[in-house]
Design an enzyme around this catalytic site. Sequence first.
Site, short mmCIF file in Angstrom:
data_model
loop_
_atom_site.label_atom_id
_atom_site.label_comp_id
_atom_site.label_asym_id
_atom_site.label_seq_id
_atom_site.Cartn_x
_atom_site.Cartn_y
_atom_site.Cartn_z
N HIS A 14 10.48 20.05 -27.55
CA HIS A 14 11.49 19.84 -26.21
C HIS A 14 10.79 19.26 -25.37
O HIS A 14 9.58 19.87 -24.69
CB HIS A 14 11.70 21.45 -25.87
CG HIS A 14 12.59 21.59 -24.84
ND1 HIS A 14 13.48 22.53 -24.76
CD2 HIS A 14 12.58 20.91 -23.53
CE1 HIS A 14 14.38 22.45 -23.55
NE2 HIS A 14 13.67 21.39 -22.93
N HIS A 16 11.13 16.45 -21.82
CA HIS A 16 11.92 15.66 -20.95
C HIS A 16 11.24 14.24 -20.51
O HIS A 16 10.04 14.32 -19.98
CB HIS A 16 12.44 16.29 -19.64
CG HIS A 16 13.04 17.67 -19.96
ND1 HIS A 16 14.32 17.67 -19.83
CD2 HIS A 16 12.74 18.82 -20.04
CE1 HIS A 16 14.97 18.77 -20.03
NE2 HIS A 16 13.86 19.57 -20.35
N LYS A 100 22.15 19.49 -28.40
CA LYS A 100 21.56 20.31 -27.33
C LYS A 100 22.70 21.09 -26.65
O LYS A 100 23.71 20.23 -26.03
CB LYS A 100 20.86 19.46 -26.27
CG LYS A 100 20.26 20.26 -24.97
CD LYS A 100 19.32 21.37 -25.38
CE LYS A 100 18.91 22.18 -24.35
NZ LYS A 100 17.53 22.21 -23.72
N HIS A 137 19.88 26.04 -24.76
CA HIS A 137 19.42 26.55 -23.54
C HIS A 137 19.93 27.84 -23.25
O HIS A 137 21.19 28.16 -22.96
CB HIS A 137 19.57 25.63 -22.24
CG HIS A 137 18.98 26.00 -20.91
ND1 HIS A 137 18.20 25.44 -20.49
CD2 HIS A 137 19.25 27.15 -20.44
CE1 HIS A 137 17.78 26.05 -19.09
NE2 HIS A 137 18.55 27.21 -19.07
N HIS A 175 12.53 27.38 -25.42
CA HIS A 175 11.90 28.04 -24.44
C HIS A 175 12.26 29.36 -24.08
O HIS A 175 12.47 29.77 -22.71
CB HIS A 175 11.87 27.00 -23.10
CG HIS A 175 13.19 26.56 -22.56
ND1 HIS A 175 14.34 27.45 -22.62
CD2 HIS A 175 13.80 25.31 -22.26
CE1 HIS A 175 15.25 26.82 -22.35
NE2 HIS A 175 15.09 25.59 -22.18
N ASP A 248 8.85 21.47 -22.91
CA ASP A 248 9.56 21.64 -21.94
C ASP A 248 8.90 20.92 -20.73
O ASP A 248 9.32 21.09 -19.66
CB ASP A 248 10.20 22.72 -21.76
CG ASP A 248 11.47 22.84 -20.66
OD1 ASP A 248 12.15 21.72 -20.36
OD2 ASP A 248 11.88 23.73 -19.95
C1 NCD Z 1 14.52 20.90 -16.76
C2 NCD Z 1 14.61 19.31 -16.22
O1 NCD Z 1 14.07 19.37 -15.31
O2 NCD Z 1 15.28 18.64 -16.70
N1 NCD Z 1 13.73 21.85 -16.07
C3 NCD Z 1 13.14 23.24 -16.35
O3 NCD Z 1 12.83 23.65 -15.54
N2 NCD Z 1 12.97 23.15 -17.53
C4 NCD Z 1 15.71 21.14 -17.42
C5 NCD Z 1 15.61 22.56 -18.43
O4 NCD Z 1 15.11 22.25 -19.54
O5 NCD Z 1 15.91 23.50 -18.35
ZN ZN Z 2 14.15 21.34 -21.08
#
Ligand code: NCD
Ligand code: ZN
Length: 344
Positions: A14, A16, A100, A137, A175, A248
């Site tokens: 996971h 970003h 997702k 999520h 998460h 995450d």
């Molecule tokens: C994530 C993001 O910034 O894209 N933020 C987070 O707090 N984890 C989004 C997410 O996965 O919830």
């Molecule tokens: Zn995330």
Amino acid sequence: MTQTLTIRRPDDWHLHLRDGAMLNAVLPHSAAHFARAIIMPNLVPPVVTAAQAGAYRDRILAARPAGSDFEPLMTLYLTEDTDPDDVAQAHASGLIKAVKLYPAGATTNSASGVANFDKVRAVLDKMADIGLPLCVHGEVTDSDVDIFDREAVFIDRVLDPIRKSTPGLRVVMEHITTKDAVDYARAQDDSLGATITTHHLVINRNHILAGGIKPHYYCLPVAKRETHRLALRAAATSGEARFFLGTDSAPHTDANKLLPCGCAGCFTAPNTMAILAQVFDEDSALARLEGFTSLHGPAFYRLPVNNGTLTLQKTPCTYPPQIDTPDGPVTVFDPGFAVQWSVA
Ligand code: NCD
Ligand code: ZN
């Protein structure tokens, strides 16, 4: 003699990576340690179609440092308009490895998420047929549900009904932050996996709120009380195959974190592996680190484990407090202790 630990190259289930200048700035930090990652589709606009996922994959590949073989595992952002056939084709071609689910409004860039679950029934049925995992999520967004209860309420009101009405659907609870989620995951068969972040093994809600507000510890799902952190830590270090790493890692510029209404997300890519080695060492579970970071995830996703290895050594880890990006500095997660392990 320095203590070392060599494990198969890990994956991040996971992650970003963002886009544009931020993508270029953060990708090298994941590619340095991880062979593959499940790439979150919450761009603006979100990655909804196979065509968009293919184009995003090309941008990620182009942003890799020279010589990197980092492999992005793409996902589609589920909306109420998602076409089951587009999903099936993207899966059959090997482009996507998961879909997702964001409940509408649950987190950063989730406005296009699902509000009416009946509208995604056909997509979920198709996914169950073809064995394509749904990454979830797991938080309800109802304003009358306390933010610390949103994960537990989601399990009862949304997740369990989805699983019962879509038999065979393979689901990743992403998460997870509560003992409730750990207990739920343990009671399911192997069609359910759960990822755990590095930061949720380290912080509880006091880190965010006691002694002054600490925006860099604010992420979603928000860290819970200590009993939950301990349950996550026991799950991660247990060796149980249903639990695996999804960092995450979610970079936001400091300017966007340090606001009256700041963004949610912790940027952990640079020091995740070092912190995990320390966590597992503290819990006398170093022998189970490889399962959590490198074996359980591929088994769930039905992918081969990586060739190659990563070596960790028990020497103090150095990492910058921030990384510079063209958009501004991004603060690296501070676990609040000196990290005694590092990637060799
Ligand atoms: C994530 C993001 O910034 O894209 N933020 C987070 O707090 N984890 C989004 C997410 O996965 O919830
Ligand atoms: Zn995330």
